[in-house]
Design an enzyme around this catalytic site. Sequence first.
Site, mmCIF file in Angstrom:
data_model
loop_
_atom_site.group_PDB
_atom_site.id
_atom_site.type_symbol
_atom_site.label_atom_id
_atom_site.label_comp_id
_atom_site.label_asym_id
_atom_site.label_seq_id
_atom_site.Cartn_x
_atom_site.Cartn_y
_atom_site.Cartn_z
ATOM 1 N N GLU A 130 -80.400 8.196 -59.413
ATOM 2 C CA GLU A 130 -80.814 7.494 -60.636
ATOM 3 C C GLU A 130 -81.704 8.461 -61.418
ATOM 4 O O GLU A 130 -82.863 8.659 -61.085
ATOM 5 C CB GLU A 130 -81.566 6.209 -60.309
ATOM 6 C CG GLU A 130 -81.857 5.402 -61.577
ATOM 7 C CD GLU A 130 -82.645 4.131 -61.323
ATOM 8 O OE1 GLU A 130 -82.499 3.183 -62.103
ATOM 9 O OE2 GLU A 130 -83.425 4.087 -60.352
ATOM 10 N N HIS A 196 -80.086 2.816 -67.809
ATOM 11 C CA HIS A 196 -81.133 3.541 -68.546
ATOM 12 C C HIS A 196 -80.508 4.169 -69.794
ATOM 13 O O HIS A 196 -80.584 5.373 -70.020
ATOM 14 C CB HIS A 196 -81.779 4.606 -67.655
ATOM 15 C CG HIS A 196 -82.699 4.034 -66.628
ATOM 16 N ND1 HIS A 196 -84.014 3.718 -66.903
ATOM 17 C CD2 HIS A 196 -82.489 3.706 -65.331
ATOM 18 C CE1 HIS A 196 -84.580 3.228 -65.802
ATOM 19 N NE2 HIS A 196 -83.674 3.203 -64.837
ATOM 20 N N ASP A 249 -86.245 -10.798 -58.476
ATOM 21 C CA ASP A 249 -87.605 -10.847 -57.933
ATOM 22 C C ASP A 249 -88.528 -11.737 -58.758
ATOM 23 O O ASP A 249 -89.722 -11.843 -58.460
ATOM 24 C CB ASP A 249 -88.193 -9.439 -57.845
ATOM 25 C CG ASP A 249 -88.324 -8.749 -59.198
ATOM 26 O OD1 ASP A 249 -87.780 -9.269 -60.197
ATOM 27 O OD2 ASP A 249 -88.945 -7.670 -59.254
ATOM 28 N N GLY A 250 -87.994 -12.363 -59.815
ATOM 29 C CA GLY A 250 -88.823 -13.196 -60.669
ATOM 30 C C GLY A 250 -89.652 -12.421 -61.660
ATOM 31 O O GLY A 250 -90.398 -13.015 -62.441
ATOM 32 N N ASP A 275 -83.999 -2.434 -55.987
ATOM 33 C CA ASP A 275 -84.629 -1.381 -56.800
ATOM 34 C C ASP A 275 -86.067 -1.169 -56.325
ATOM 35 O O ASP A 275 -86.972 -0.869 -57.109
ATOM 36 C CB ASP A 275 -84.599 -1.730 -58.296
ATOM 37 C CG ASP A 275 -84.966 -0.546 -59.194
ATOM 38 O OD1 ASP A 275 -84.868 0.601 -58.736
ATOM 39 O OD2 ASP A 275 -85.383 -0.778 -60.350
ATOM 40 N N ALA A 310 -92.109 -0.410 -62.756
ATOM 41 C CA ALA A 310 -91.684 0.761 -61.984
ATOM 42 C C ALA A 310 -90.992 0.317 -60.705
ATOM 43 O O ALA A 310 -91.561 0.354 -59.617
ATOM 44 C CB ALA A 310 -92.890 1.643 -61.678
#
Length: 395
Positions: A130, A196, A249-250, A275, A310
């Site tokens: 990535e 991205h 993940d909310g 991620d 991040a």
Amino acid sequence: MSRGTALSRGPALSGARLVLPGGVVDGDRLAIEGTRIAGLGGATEPGDLDLTGYTVLPGFVDLHVHGGGGASYASGIAEEALHAARTHLEHGTTTTVASTVTGEIDDIARQAHVLSELAEDGTLAGIHFEGPFISPGRCGAHRPDLLRDPDPALVRKLVDAARGHATMVTLAPELPGGLDSVRMLTDLGVIAAVGHTDSDYTKTLEAIEAGATVATHLFNAMPGIAHRAPGPIVALLEDERITVELINDGVHLHPSVLDLAYRTAGASRVALITDAMGAAGMGDGLYPLGPLQVEVRNGVARLVEGGAIAGSTLTLDVAFKRSVTVNGLTPNQAVESLCAVPARLLGLADTVGSLETGKNADLVVVDSVTYDLAAVMRRGEWITGGDRFATVKPA
């Protein structure tokens, strides 16, 4: 990588709810021989482990994860990579792809060499690059000064450094060399992922025609949907050739946005990923992400400089629970996106991704009411929680 109590012939697991490809079966039996699932169904026998009140799922498959347990795959240190993989294994990820992050090309190549050795011994299922071939305007937690256009020669250098274990490269197709790199990756059998990116709708369609098959964390680090400029999200959602990664993940996605993606693409085109960066499985604090510093507060990871999200601190057992309890997915739908879809993308569907006779005995056991993680097995070995189950006594 794993340490635990090996199972040779049995004991079988009895009384559990099994999430099978064809549906959920209550109170069934799953027999294990060595590292494989030896059979499904049949009468309970003395000595079986009693899993009444628990649900058994296939081991999770994570296509996109940067680290965990305080360790990073981008460190280039084998011991750190092993620790990261072990952390996610203890949370149910029995098959994991290691993701790198933007850095100097030579540094990433060195990291790939280390990670390829762990792929050769079966610790990892491959390597995902990535960055650095991403848009400066959508770089997120990647250092802008280290970004590069996706020149096919540079992309090929990283693929070659992985020594046959490169599984996916995320790139922005609108950059110079982007479409040529997508074509090259497709020819090499490496997944080309759009992410991205500042790509528009038309350029994204061109990338799909060139061979791109994955949307890297859809919605995040790309233009949103506008009524006259649908952008990459609509192109990626509407094309049946694309598998979309989602981070449940909310934090990265509002639940309604994840629901929208499921209604549009369906569970068979969604791969739930973490991620995750090094803070997964850890507490708040400061952590490295490649050459950048990340601060985690209340479980949310953000760059120290700039404050951009991040990565995550997510583990896939939490993603499963959220998918069922918050988004209302059925266990079968969640398992499809956490197991079967990524296994198929990786070309591993013959061995992992579902509970079927002959496949690896990679299992996740959760409480049938709360969906909290109870135990993990990888290739017939209990990693965590196996000692909580009593054996069935003779009648």
